[in-house]
Design a protein around this motif. Structure first.
Motif, PDB file in Angstrom:
ATOM      1  N   THR A   1     -43.865  24.957  19.266  1.00  0.00           N
ATOM      2  CA  THR A   1     -44.906  24.110  19.869  1.00  0.00           C
ATOM      3  C   THR A   1     -46.070  24.930  20.423  1.00  0.00           C
ATOM      4  OG1 THR A   1     -43.479  22.210  20.339  1.00  0.00           O
ATOM      5  CG2 THR A   1     -45.374  22.494  21.768  1.00  0.00           C
ATOM      6  N   ALA A   2     -45.789  26.043  21.092  1.00  0.00           N
ATOM      7  CA  ALA A   2     -46.868  26.860  21.660  1.00  0.00           C
ATOM      8  C   ALA A   2     -47.761  27.434  20.561  1.00  0.00           C
ATOM      9  CB  ALA A   2     -46.282  27.984  22.515  1.00  0.00           C
ATOM     10  N   GLU A   3     -47.151  27.854  19.454  1.00  0.00           N
ATOM     11  CA  GLU A   3     -47.934  28.395  18.331  1.00  0.00           C
ATOM     12  C   GLU A   3     -48.778  27.303  17.682  1.00  0.00           C
ATOM     13  OE1 GLU A   3     -45.274  30.910  15.675  1.00  0.00           O
ATOM     14  OE2 GLU A   3     -43.873  30.170  17.189  1.00  0.00           O
ATOM     15  N   VAL A   4     -48.199  26.132  17.534  1.00  0.00           N
ATOM     16  CA  VAL A   4     -48.933  25.003  16.963  1.00  0.00           C
ATOM     17  C   VAL A   4     -50.131  24.665  17.848  1.00  0.00           C
ATOM     18  CG1 VAL A   4     -48.810  22.526  16.459  1.00  0.00           C
ATOM     19  CG2 VAL A   4     -46.972  24.042  15.704  1.00  0.00           C
TER      20      VAL A   4
ATOM     21  N   ALA B   1     -47.185  16.364  25.739  1.00  0.00           N
ATOM     22  CA  ALA B   1     -46.001  17.141  25.369  1.00  0.00           C
ATOM     23  C   ALA B   1     -44.795  16.582  26.105  1.00  0.00           C
ATOM     24  CB  ALA B   1     -46.184  18.617  25.721  1.00  0.00           C
ATOM     25  N   ILE B   2     -43.671  16.483  25.405  1.00  0.00           N
ATOM     26  CA  ILE B   2     -42.436  16.001  26.008  1.00  0.00           C
ATOM     27  C   ILE B   2     -41.705  17.170  26.675  1.00  0.00           C
ATOM     28  CG2 ILE B   2     -40.136  15.029  25.496  1.00  0.00           C
ATOM     29  CD1 ILE B   2     -42.330  12.946  25.332  1.00  0.00           C
TER      30      ILE B   2
ATOM     31  N   THR C   1     -43.785  24.989  32.102  1.00  0.00           N
ATOM     32  CA  THR C   1     -44.364  25.642  30.923  1.00  0.00           C
ATOM     33  C   THR C   1     -45.523  24.819  30.376  1.00  0.00           C
ATOM     34  OG1 THR C   1     -42.210  26.585  30.351  1.00  0.00           O
ATOM     35  CG2 THR C   1     -43.876  26.543  28.617  1.00  0.00           C
ATOM     36  N   ALA C   2     -45.286  23.528  30.165  1.00  0.00           N
ATOM     37  CA  ALA C   2     -46.319  22.660  29.591  1.00  0.00           C
ATOM     38  C   ALA C   2     -47.551  22.584  30.481  1.00  0.00           C
ATOM     39  CB  ALA C   2     -45.747  21.255  29.362  1.00  0.00           C
ATOM     40  N   ALA C   3     -47.333  22.535  31.793  1.00  0.00           N
ATOM     41  CA  ALA C   3     -48.450  22.409  32.739  1.00  0.00           C
ATOM     42  C   ALA C   3     -49.321  23.659  32.760  1.00  0.00           C
ATOM     43  CB  ALA C   3     -47.919  22.114  34.139  1.00  0.00           C
ATOM     44  N   GLY C   4     -48.811  24.752  32.202  1.00  0.00           N
ATOM     45  CA  GLY C   4     -49.580  25.991  32.157  1.00  0.00           C
ATOM     46  C   GLY C   4     -50.653  25.998  31.075  1.00  0.00           C
TER      47      GLY C   4
ATOM     48  N   PRO D   1     -53.980  24.448  29.668  1.00  0.00           N
ATOM     49  CA  PRO D   1     -55.075  23.556  30.075  1.00  0.00           C
ATOM     50  C   PRO D   1     -55.375  22.460  29.058  1.00  0.00           C
ATOM     51  CG  PRO D   1     -55.906  25.775  29.552  1.00  0.00           C
ATOM     52  CD  PRO D   1     -54.416  25.854  29.574  1.00  0.00           C
ATOM     53  N   GLU D   2     -55.003  22.685  27.774  1.00  0.00           N
ATOM     54  CA  GLU D   2     -55.316  21.701  26.732  1.00  0.00           C
ATOM     55  C   GLU D   2     -54.454  20.449  26.835  1.00  0.00           C
ATOM     56  OE1 GLU D   2     -54.995  25.821  24.662  1.00  0.00           O
ATOM     57  OE2 GLU D   2     -54.121  24.776  26.383  1.00  0.00           O
ATOM     58  N   ILE D   3     -53.304  20.557  27.502  1.00  0.00           N
ATOM     59  CA  ILE D   3     -52.365  19.424  27.579  1.00  0.00           C
ATOM     60  C   ILE D   3     -52.687  18.565  28.799  1.00  0.00           C
ATOM     61  CG2 ILE D   3     -49.937  18.780  27.874  1.00  0.00           C
ATOM     62  CD1 ILE D   3     -49.198  21.377  26.396  1.00  0.00           C
ATOM     63  N   GLN D   4     -52.938  17.297  28.555  1.00  0.00           N
ATOM     64  CA  GLN D   4     -53.275  16.400  29.661  1.00  0.00           C
ATOM     65  C   GLN D   4     -52.059  15.637  30.196  1.00  0.00           C
ATOM     66  OE1 GLN D   4     -56.810  14.168  29.121  1.00  0.00           O
ATOM     67  NE2 GLN D   4     -56.456  12.811  30.866  1.00  0.00           N
ATOM     68  N   TYR D   5     -51.156  15.262  29.283  1.00  0.00           N
ATOM     69  CA  TYR D   5     -50.012  14.436  29.680  1.00  0.00           C
ATOM     70  C   TYR D   5     -48.705  15.173  29.458  1.00  0.00           C
ATOM     71  CZ  TYR D   5     -53.320  10.500  29.360  1.00  0.00           C
ATOM     72  OH  TYR D   5     -54.377   9.657  29.515  1.00  0.00           O
ATOM     73  N   LEU D   6     -47.787  15.022  30.407  1.00  0.00           N
ATOM     74  CA  LEU D   6     -46.410  15.471  30.246  1.00  0.00           C
ATOM     75  C   LEU D   6     -45.547  14.221  30.179  1.00  0.00           C
ATOM     76  CD1 LEU D   6     -47.766  18.087  31.228  1.00  0.00           C
ATOM     77  CD2 LEU D   6     -45.758  18.518  32.637  1.00  0.00           C
ATOM     78  N   GLY D   7     -44.675  14.143  29.182  1.00  0.00           N
ATOM     79  CA  GLY D   7     -43.822  12.966  29.029  1.00  0.00           C
ATOM     80  C   GLY D   7     -42.373  13.315  29.333  1.00  0.00           C
ATOM     81  N   PHE D   8     -41.717  12.457  30.098  1.00  0.00           N
ATOM     82  CA  PHE D   8     -40.309  12.702  30.450  1.00  0.00           C
ATOM     83  C   PHE D   8     -39.480  11.449  30.181  1.00  0.00           C
ATOM     84  CE2 PHE D   8     -36.739  12.529  33.478  1.00  0.00           C
ATOM     85  CZ  PHE D   8     -36.078  13.695  33.116  1.00  0.00           C
TER      86      PHE D   8
END
Length: 283
Positions: A55-58, A73-74, A83-86, A88-95
Motif C-alpha cells: 500500500t505505501a508503494e502504491v 485507507a483501512i 502509520t496511515a495518519a503519517g 499527508p495524502e490520506i484524508q480518511y482512515l476507515g475502521f
C-alpha cells in the motif's frame, strides 16, 4: 450524493498477487473518474492481508495533482492508524467495528469493548493529525452467528460513536445478508436520530439483488454508497460463501435512472471498467 470506489475491497481477497505497478495504474485511472473517495489500500498486517502489503508503494505512485477524489485507507488497530495518519495524502482512515461480538473477535482479535476503546484513541489521533475517521458497522444488517441485531443495536453503537465525535458511519453488509426489510428501518431511524452524521451503505449483493438493495437504502435517506467496479470482492475474514461488492456501474445506472447527478467522467469510468476486467482476469 457521494460515491466511494473501493478497489481495496476488490483486491484484498484476490488469490494472485496483483503487481504494484498494475495496482498503481488502475488506481490512477480510478482517480480520473471523479469519485468522492477512493478506498485505495490498507495498513494492516501483511500476514492478514498479503495482497495489500504494498500500500505505501502504491500510494507513492498515485497522481493526486489533478483529482478531487480523496483517499481512504483501512486500518485494523491503532498501530495501523498511526502509520496511515503519517501520510499527508490520506484524508480518511476507515475502521471496521462489528456489531457482532463473534465477528469482531474473528476480524480483529478483539472484543467490541476493546475495539471501542481503540476507536476512541483513533479518533483522538485523527483530530490531532487533521484526518477523519470513518467507522464501518460490520454485520450491520444481520449476522450468521446468532448475535443480537436490530436497528436499536445500531442506534446504541452510533450513540457511542457520536459521543466520540465521529461523523461518518457506514453500515456494512459483510456477508450479503441484507434485504430491503433490514436496510430500510436502520437508515430511516438513524438518519432521523443523528442528522449531523453521514451514514453510508457498504452493501454486498448478487447480480439479482443489487437493485432492490440500492433502492431500499436510497429511499430510506442514504446518500453515501460504496461500490467496486465489476462487483468484485468481499471480506476474506468472514470465511463464508460470499456475494460480491455492490457493482459501481449498477450504482451509477440506478442514479442516472433517478435523474441524480453523479459528477463522474463517464468516459474515464468506461476505461476504468476495461482496466478492471484486465486486473481481475483469470478467476
Amino acid at each position: 450524493m457521494k460515491l466511494i470506489e473501493c478497489p481495496r475491497d476488490a483486491m484484498q481477497g484476490w488469490p494472485d498477487f496483483i503487481p504494484t505497478a498494475t495496482k498503481t495504474a488502475y488506481l490512477n485511472q480510478l482517480l480520473r473518474v471523479g469519485f468522492d473517495t477512493l478506498d485505495f489500500g490498507s495498513f494492516v498486517s501483511p500476514k492478514a492481508i498479503p495482497q495489500l502489503r504494498d500500500t505505501a508503494e502504491v500510494l507513492a505512485g498515485l497522481n493526486l495533482s489533478q483529482t478531487k477524489t480523496k483517499l481512504l485507507a483501512i486500518v485494523a488497530n491503532l498501530r495501523g492508524a498511526e502509520t496511515a495518519a503519517g501520510y499527508p495524502e490520506i484524508q480518511y482512515l476507515g475502521f471496521p467495528l462489528s456489531v457482532s461480538e463473534t465477528f469482531q473477535q474473528r476480524n480483529t482479535n478483539k472484543s467490541i469493548a476493546e475495539a471501542l476503546a481503540e476507536v476512541a484513541q483513533m479518533q483522538n489521533l485523527c483530530e490531532q493529525r487533521g484526518k477523519e475517521l470513518v467507522v464501518y458497522l460490520s454485520m450491520g444488517f444481520g449476522n450468521p452467528y446468532g448475535d443480537p441485531w436490530n436497528p436499536e443495536v445500531l442506534g446504541q453503537f452510533t450513540q457511542k460513536l457520536d459521543a466520540l465525535g465521529i461523523r461518518i458511519v457506514a453500515l456494512s453488509d459483510t456477508i450479503g445478508a441484507s434485504t430491503p426489510e433490514t436496510i430500510i428501518p436502520p437508515f430511516r431511524e438513524l438518519t432521523a436520530a443523528f442528522p449531523h452524521i453521514e451514514f453510508g451503505a457498504h452493501l454486498h449483493t448478487t447480480p439479482q439483488s443489487w437493485r432492490e438493495k440500492v433502492e431500499a437504502a436510497y429511499s430510506a435517506g442514504c446518500r453515501r454508497f460504496d461500490g467496486a467496479l465489476g462487483g468484485i470482492g468481499g471480506c476474506p475474514m468472514a470465511a463464508d460463501e460470499l456475494t460480491g461488492n455492490m457493482a459501481t456501474e449498477n450504482l451509477v445506472q440506478y442514479l442516472q435512472e433517478q435523474g441524480v447527478p453523479t459528477g463522474l467522467d463517464l468516459a474515464a469510468l468506461r476505461e476504468a471498467q476495461r482496466m478492471s476486467a484486465a486486473v481481475f482476469a483469470g478467476h
